[in-house]
Design a protein around this motif. Sequence first.
Motif, PDB file in Angstrom:
ATOM      1  N   ALA A 275      17.177 -89.348  29.450  1.00 11.40           N
ATOM      2  CA  ALA A 275      16.768 -88.037  29.967  1.00 11.40           C
ATOM      3  C   ALA A 275      15.410 -87.589  29.433  1.00 11.40           C
ATOM      4  CB  ALA A 275      17.830 -86.996  29.602  1.00 11.40           C
ATOM      5  N   THR A 276      14.655 -88.512  28.859  1.00 10.07           N
ATOM      6  CA  THR A 276      13.365 -88.134  28.267  1.00 10.07           C
ATOM      7  C   THR A 276      12.421 -87.538  29.304  1.00 10.07           C
ATOM      8  OG1 THR A 276      13.610 -89.944  26.667  1.00 10.07           O
ATOM      9  CG2 THR A 276      11.416 -88.968  26.901  1.00 10.07           C
ATOM     10  N   GLU A 277      12.306 -88.185  30.456  1.00  6.59           N
ATOM     11  CA  GLU A 277      11.382 -87.694  31.481  1.00  6.59           C
ATOM     12  C   GLU A 277      11.848 -86.373  32.077  1.00  6.59           C
ATOM     13  OE1 GLU A 277       8.468 -88.937  31.954  1.00  6.59           O
ATOM     14  OE2 GLU A 277       8.900 -90.505  30.481  1.00  6.59           O
ATOM     15  N   LEU A 278      13.163 -86.191  32.183  1.00  4.03           N
ATOM     16  CA  LEU A 278      13.683 -84.920  32.694  1.00  4.03           C
ATOM     17  C   LEU A 278      13.335 -83.776  31.742  1.00  4.03           C
ATOM     18  CD1 LEU A 278      15.466 -83.528  34.884  1.00  4.03           C
ATOM     19  CD2 LEU A 278      17.397 -83.848  33.313  1.00  4.03           C
ATOM     20  N   MET A 279      13.462 -84.018  30.440  1.00  7.97           N
ATOM     21  CA  MET A 279      13.145 -82.970  29.475  1.00  7.97           C
ATOM     22  C   MET A 279      11.644 -82.685  29.446  1.00  7.97           C
ATOM     23  SD  MET A 279      16.127 -82.254  28.610  1.00  7.97           S
ATOM     24  CE  MET A 279      15.837 -81.073  27.302  1.00  7.97           C
ATOM     25  N   ARG A 280      10.822 -83.723  29.663  1.00  9.70           N
ATOM     26  CA  ARG A 280       9.376 -83.509  29.744  1.00  9.70           C
ATOM     27  C   ARG A 280       9.017 -82.700  30.982  1.00  9.70           C
ATOM     28  NH1 ARG A 280       7.201 -89.601  28.159  1.00  9.70           N
ATOM     29  NH2 ARG A 280       7.513 -89.420  25.877  1.00  9.70           N
ATOM     30  N   ALA A 281       9.668 -83.015  32.098  1.00 14.97           N
ATOM     31  CA  ALA A 281       9.407 -82.268  33.327  1.00 14.97           C
ATOM     32  C   ALA A 281       9.786 -80.797  33.153  1.00 14.97           C
ATOM     33  CB  ALA A 281      10.191 -82.888  34.486  1.00 14.97           C
ATOM     34  N   ARG A 282      10.923 -80.528  32.493  1.00 12.65           N
ATOM     35  CA  ARG A 282      11.342 -79.145  32.253  1.00 12.65           C
ATOM     36  C   ARG A 282      10.320 -78.434  31.370  1.00 12.65           C
ATOM     37  NH1 ARG A 282      14.509 -76.828  27.987  1.00 12.65           N
ATOM     38  NH2 ARG A 282      15.328 -74.782  28.626  1.00 12.65           N
ATOM     39  N   ALA A 283       9.843 -79.105  30.314  1.00 10.72           N
ATOM     40  CA  ALA A 283       8.852 -78.492  29.428  1.00 10.72           C
ATOM     41  C   ALA A 283       7.578 -78.157  30.189  1.00 10.72           C
ATOM     42  CB  ALA A 283       8.552 -79.429  28.255  1.00 10.72           C
ATOM     43  N   ALA A 284       7.174 -79.035  31.102  1.00 14.36           N
ATOM     44  CA  ALA A 284       5.962 -78.787  31.885  1.00 14.36           C
ATOM     45  C   ALA A 284       6.151 -77.607  32.832  1.00 14.36           C
ATOM     46  CB  ALA A 284       5.593 -80.044  32.668  1.00 14.36           C
ATOM     47  N   LEU A 285       7.340 -77.506  33.444  1.00 13.31           N
ATOM     48  CA  LEU A 285       7.617 -76.387  34.345  1.00 13.31           C
ATOM     49  C   LEU A 285       7.595 -75.064  33.590  1.00 13.31           C
ATOM     50  CD1 LEU A 285      10.539 -77.892  36.483  1.00 13.31           C
ATOM     51  CD2 LEU A 285       8.251 -77.306  37.301  1.00 13.31           C
ATOM     52  N   VAL A 295      18.260 -76.353  31.603  1.00 13.71           N
ATOM     53  CA  VAL A 295      18.690 -77.738  31.813  1.00 13.71           C
ATOM     54  C   VAL A 295      19.845 -77.788  32.807  1.00 13.71           C
ATOM     55  CG1 VAL A 295      19.670 -79.767  30.690  1.00 13.71           C
ATOM     56  CG2 VAL A 295      17.902 -78.445  29.522  1.00 13.71           C
ATOM     57  N   LEU A 296      20.753 -76.817  32.704  1.00 11.93           N
ATOM     58  CA  LEU A 296      21.900 -76.784  33.614  1.00 11.93           C
ATOM     59  C   LEU A 296      21.447 -76.642  35.058  1.00 11.93           C
ATOM     60  CD1 LEU A 296      25.003 -76.812  33.709  1.00 11.93           C
ATOM     61  CD2 LEU A 296      24.933 -74.310  33.597  1.00 11.93           C
ATOM     62  N   ALA A 297      20.406 -75.844  35.288  1.00 11.33           N
ATOM     63  CA  ALA A 297      19.901 -75.666  36.651  1.00 11.33           C
ATOM     64  C   ALA A 297      19.323 -76.967  37.190  1.00 11.33           C
ATOM     65  CB  ALA A 297      18.845 -74.564  36.674  1.00 11.33           C
ATOM     66  N   LEU A 298      18.648 -77.744  36.340  1.00  8.23           N
ATOM     67  CA  LEU A 298      18.110 -79.032  36.792  1.00  8.23           C
ATOM     68  C   LEU A 298      19.236 -79.998  37.161  1.00  8.23           C
ATOM     69  CD1 LEU A 298      15.164 -79.559  34.274  1.00  8.23           C
ATOM     70  CD2 LEU A 298      15.045 -78.786  36.655  1.00  8.23           C
ATOM     71  N   PHE A 299      20.309 -80.024  36.355  1.00 11.47           N
ATOM     72  CA  PHE A 299      21.442 -80.878  36.690  1.00 11.47           C
ATOM     73  C   PHE A 299      22.135 -80.391  37.970  1.00 11.47           C
ATOM     74  CE2 PHE A 299      21.149 -82.582  32.356  1.00 11.47           C
ATOM     75  CZ  PHE A 299      21.424 -83.921  32.601  1.00 11.47           C
ATOM     76  N   ALA A 300      22.176 -79.089  38.163  1.00 14.89           N
ATOM     77  CA  ALA A 300      22.764 -78.562  39.390  1.00 14.89           C
ATOM     78  C   ALA A 300      21.942 -78.973  40.606  1.00 14.89           C
ATOM     79  CB  ALA A 300      22.853 -77.038  39.300  1.00 14.89           C
ATOM     80  N   GLY A 412      27.132 -84.746  28.842  1.00 12.91           N
ATOM     81  CA  GLY A 412      27.244 -84.695  27.386  1.00 12.91           C
ATOM     82  C   GLY A 412      25.968 -84.150  26.760  1.00 12.91           C
ATOM     83  N   ARG A 413      25.931 -84.168  25.447  1.00 15.31           N
ATOM     84  CA  ARG A 413      24.757 -83.660  24.742  1.00 15.31           C
ATOM     85  C   ARG A 413      23.583 -84.638  24.918  1.00 15.31           C
ATOM     86  NH1 ARG A 413      25.840 -84.863  18.304  1.00 15.31           N
ATOM     87  NH2 ARG A 413      26.653 -86.991  18.563  1.00 15.31           N
ATOM     88  N   ILE A 414      22.396 -84.099  24.898  1.00 14.45           N
ATOM     89  CA  ILE A 414      21.168 -84.900  25.003  1.00 14.45           C
ATOM     90  C   ILE A 414      20.608 -85.047  23.593  1.00 14.45           C
ATOM     91  CG2 ILE A 414      18.887 -85.065  26.038  1.00 14.45           C
ATOM     92  CD1 ILE A 414      19.892 -83.242  28.280  1.00 14.45           C
ATOM     93  N   ALA A 455      21.992 -90.454  37.752  1.00 14.38           N
ATOM     94  CA  ALA A 455      21.312 -91.033  36.597  1.00 14.38           C
ATOM     95  C   ALA A 455      19.864 -91.375  36.919  1.00 14.38           C
ATOM     96  CB  ALA A 455      22.063 -92.282  36.131  1.00 14.38           C
ATOM     97  N   ASP A 456      19.597 -91.882  38.122  1.00 10.55           N
ATOM     98  CA  ASP A 456      18.211 -92.194  38.521  1.00 10.55           C
ATOM     99  C   ASP A 456      17.349 -90.942  38.538  1.00 10.55           C
ATOM    100  OD1 ASP A 456      18.870 -94.839  38.743  1.00 10.55           O
ATOM    101  OD2 ASP A 456      19.099 -94.813  40.935  1.00 10.55           O
ATOM    102  N   CYS A 457      17.901 -89.839  39.024  1.00  8.43           N
ATOM    103  CA  CYS A 457      17.144 -88.588  39.052  1.00  8.43           C
ATOM    104  C   CYS A 457      16.888 -88.061  37.649  1.00  8.43           C
ATOM    105  CB  CYS A 457      17.891 -87.537  39.874  1.00  8.43           C
ATOM    106  SG  CYS A 457      17.953 -87.870  41.644  1.00  8.43           S
ATOM    107  N   VAL A 458      17.854 -88.272  36.734  1.00  6.63           N
ATOM    108  CA  VAL A 458      17.661 -87.850  35.352  1.00  6.63           C
ATOM    109  C   VAL A 458      16.559 -88.672  34.709  1.00  6.63           C
ATOM    110  CG1 VAL A 458      18.752 -87.817  33.067  1.00  6.63           C
ATOM    111  CG2 VAL A 458      19.999 -86.964  35.066  1.00  6.63           C
ATOM    112  N   GLU A 459      16.559 -89.984  34.970  1.00  6.82           N
ATOM    113  CA  GLU A 459      15.579 -90.859  34.340  1.00  6.82           C
ATOM    114  C   GLU A 459      14.205 -90.764  34.984  1.00  6.82           C
ATOM    115  OE1 GLU A 459      18.584 -94.310  32.623  1.00  6.82           O
ATOM    116  OE2 GLU A 459      17.428 -94.703  34.445  1.00  6.82           O
ATOM    117  N   GLN A 460      14.182 -90.495  36.297  1.00  2.00           N
ATOM    118  CA  GLN A 460      12.914 -90.377  37.020  1.00  2.00           C
ATOM    119  C   GLN A 460      12.985 -89.150  37.938  1.00  2.00           C
ATOM    120  OE1 GLN A 460      11.531 -94.134  38.782  1.00  2.00           O
ATOM    121  NE2 GLN A 460      13.169 -95.175  37.649  1.00  2.00           N
TER     122      GLN A 460
END
Length: 468
Positions: A275-285, A295-300, A412-414, A455-460
Amino acid sequence: MAQVLEFKLPDLGEGLTEAEIVRWLVEVGDVVAVDQPVVEVETAKAMVEVPCPYGGVVTARFGEEGTELPVGAPLLTVAVGESAAEPEGSGNVLVGYGTSEAPARRRRVRSAAAANGQAKSAPAPSAAAPSAPAPSAPAAPAPEPVPVSSAPAPAPEALRCEGPVPVISPLVRKLAREGGVDLRQLAGSGPDGLILRGDVEDVLRAAKAAPGSRTAGAPGAAASAVPTPPAPASSAPRAAGIRVPLKGVRGAVADKLSRSRREIPDATCWVDADATELMRARAALNAGGGPKISVLALFARICTAALARFPELNSYVDLDAREVVQLDHVHLGFAAQTERGLVVPVVRDAHARDAESLTAEFARLTEAARTGSLTPGELTGGTFTLNNYGVFGVDGSTPIINHPEAAMLGVGRIIPKPWVHESELAVRQVVQLSLTFDHRVCDGGTAGGFLRYVADCVEQPVVLLRTL
């Protein structure tokens, strides 16, 4: 002359049949306005403030805090002003309960002191003629119901005439039938002689203590005896410990999870994702200004995109028709832990919301869950559930499906973990994802495809651009 109107516990919707009194908001003698909240009750769905459709003076309350009442049981009585015409309600609606219809029963106002004085001075009615007035006494109106908290003990000799016996619930009637209690010889301690569960249990306890010498109507009377309930198989006393009733939210959760286990043949698959790229994308947003994205909204958002590709998992099974019903909308439930237990608020039309809208709605519903102000409508109608158990510091889980839905995604936890990234060992932010699904609606290939896409969306996260 003033009239006393009885306000009963209204139908709170969603098939709810009872509620527990949490807190009274008015006292006897208080003046209430039309549609003023008078009591806070807890149902199996939510905490609800119940407004009274009448304006006047509160003359009686029925039920102490902590008491469970069935829908239709009296809540309180209100003395309204002088009016020869039929009073009208407010016309407002409380979750399926219309207040525009006036109640059928009317009573006269009298003070609590007068009621107590009459109760103390009046002789107990005889068994032969329980309702016969004294020859010299003039005709009097029917006696007033007395609040539960101040009701005098009913005369043990009183017998009931022919006609329906007022019982608070079918459960009490069943309990009496199984214990051999004749309800027609039982004087209820509730309002207007209403027979409560405790009344039947008192008789059964008395019969057990002295077999063959107690009656169904009252201990000590010379009527038909109550048979002693069968003794338990083991004579050992029940184990000591704290006993917590399964009622309210906790009871509703227990019933729903038990039904899910009985009816749904579930299976679980899981995968670890970077989930590294997902967390980077959230930080950029969030660095760009504006409302923060959770984070919950991104998973939703990822869930709704995955359900568009795999609609089999956004469905339910119609057992009567033996059909799988696929839905064209996503009402996304999410698990929220509160002091009152686990609740699952529902985000309506999640498929039509962006990340900002999802974040705002999650925040609103979570706060309502914590304060106990969720409405029954906000707790029902979900089509898919997102369970973020990572907030409890755990990596994985095999959650039980929220009946009648077909699937649930667990997150689960990141946390930082060693991970092979671009052919090299590196420390990456890793999350475990699990999908529990109803094996009747799809096979493992569909479930695996859904989870792999998530999982693909989380990773990319760029993969989501295809659905924007």
